[in-house]
Design an enzyme around this catalytic site. Structure first.
Site: not given
Ligand code: ADP
Ligand code: MG
Length: 147
Positions: A20, A28, A78, A83
Site C-alpha cells: 500500500k 511476512n 519480509e 515475481h
Molecule cells: P503485509 O503487511 O500483510 O505483509 P504487504 O503489503 O507487505 O502486506 O503485502 C504482502 C502480501 O502480498 C503477501 O503476504 C502476499 O500474500 C502478497 N503478495 C503478492 N505478490 C507478492 C510478492 N511479489 N512478494 C511478496 N508478497 C506478495
Molecule cells: Mg509485508
C-alpha cells in the site's frame, strides 16, 4: 558468500505497508520460531530463493529488522518475491533459502529514498542470483520438496 540458511512457515499478515505505501509487497514470516537464529544474523537486506506452497520457486530480496523508517516495535522477516502474482497467498507455506547479504538496515530521509534503495537492492539480488554460486540453491531440497 555466506553459508546458506533456511527458514519457513505460513505467510502472516504484516502491518499492510508493503504494497500500500511502497508498492512493494513483502510476504511476512513469523519470527517466533527463529529468534535464536535471527540473533546470529545482523539486521539488513538479504537475498535468496523462495518457494511458495505448490506455486513455484522465485528469486527474493528480504529485509530482516525493525524497519527504522517505520519505527516498528518488533523485528520482521519480509521477503519481496521477484515475481508477479495474480493473487495474495496469506496462510500458504513459504520457504526461504537465504544465500547472500546486501547491506545493513538503515534509516532514510524520505520514502522516495527508501523505495529507491529497495529497487537498487532488488537489482543486486536479481543479478547475483544468476551467478552459479547462488543460482544452484534454486534446486535446494528444502524448496523442491514443497512442489
Ligand atoms: P503485509 O503487511 O500483510 O505483509 P504487504 O503489503 O507487505 O502486506 O503485502 C504482502 C502480501 O502480498 C503477501 O503476504 C502476499 O500474500 C502478497 N503478495 C503478492 N505478490 C507478492 C510478492 N511479489 N512478494 C511478496 N508478497 C506478495
Ligand atoms: Mg509485508
Amino acid at each position: 558468500p555466506i553459508e546458506p540458511w533456511h527458514i519457513g512457515g505460513p505467510v502472516i499478515k504484516g502491518f499492510g505497508r508493503g504494497s500500500k505505501v511502497l508498492g512493494i509487497p513483502t510476504a511476512n514470516l513469523s519470527t517466533e520460531s527463529f529468534l535464536n537464529l535471527l540473533s546470529e544474523y545482523p539486521s539488513g537486506v538479504y537475498f535468496g530463493w523462495a518457494g511458495v506452497s505448490k506455486r513455484g520457486i522465485y528469486k527474493m530480496v528480504m529485509s530482516i529488522g525493525w524497519n527504522p523508517y517505520f519505527n516498528n516495535p518488533e523485528k520482521t522477516i519480509e521477503p519481496w518475491l521477484l515475481h508477479e502474482f495474480e493473487d495474495d497467498f496469506y496462510g500458504e507455506e513459504l520457504r526461504l533459502v537465504v544465500v547472500g547479504y546486501i547491506r545493513p538496515e538503515a534509516n532514510f530521509p524520505s520514502l522516495e529514498s527508501l523505495v529507491a534503495k529497495i529497487y537498487e537492492d532488488r537489482r543486486i539480488a536479481e543479478s547475483a542470483l544468476e551467478l552459479p554460486i547462488y543460482s544452484k540453491y534454486k534446486d535446494d531440497p528444502y524448496l523442491k520438496s514443497l512442489l
